[in-house]
Design a protein around this motif. Structure first.
Motif, short mmCIF file in Angstrom:
data_model
loop_
_atom_site.label_atom_id
_atom_site.label_comp_id
_atom_site.label_asym_id
_atom_site.label_seq_id
_atom_site.Cartn_x
_atom_site.Cartn_y
_atom_site.Cartn_z
N ASN A 5 0.83 -1.21 0.00
CA ASN A 5 0.00 0.00 0.00
C ASN A 5 0.86 1.26 0.00
OD1 ASN A 5 -2.40 -1.43 -0.03
ND2 ASN A 5 -2.70 -1.32 2.17
N LYS A 6 1.98 1.21 0.73
CA LYS A 6 2.88 2.37 0.77
C LYS A 6 3.46 2.63 -0.62
CE LYS A 6 5.17 5.71 2.57
NZ LYS A 6 4.50 6.91 3.03
N ASP A 9 0.86 4.26 -2.74
CA ASP A 9 0.73 5.68 -2.39
C ASP A 9 1.82 6.52 -3.05
OD1 ASP A 9 -1.44 5.03 -0.80
OD2 ASP A 9 -0.32 5.15 1.09
N GLN A 13 1.41 9.48 -5.75
CA GLN A 13 1.94 10.82 -5.47
C GLN A 13 2.84 11.32 -6.59
OE1 GLN A 13 3.90 10.38 -1.69
NE2 GLN A 13 1.98 10.23 -0.55
#
Length: 75
Positions: A5-6, A9, A13
């Protein structure tokens, strides 16, 4: 921290896509999606993704691991 998930993200971004990441690794797009579903992963793979995205996932992991703990100064 769910590392997949990181990574998702950070990709978002940066305005990039999973397809772009797959091309950079290189791997099949379906494999890149599988990587992003992982809550853990091999250090070598994480290092490769960190270099591709120019993002320090290891710092985030360390910060989460030691959150609230004061590091003792070295003597």
């Amino acid at each position: 921290m769910h590392i997949g998930n990181k990574i998702k993200d950070v990709i978002a971004q940066q305005g990039r896509t999973t397809r772009w990441l797959a091309e950079q690794i290189p791997c099949e797009r379906t494999n890149a999606y599988k990587i992003l579903k992982r809550s853990t992963m091999d250090i070598d793979l994480l290092q490769r993704i960190a270099q591709i995205l120019e993002y320090d996932f290891f710092k985030d992991l360390s910060d989460e691991t030691f959150k609230g703990k004061q590091q003792q100064p070295e003597e």
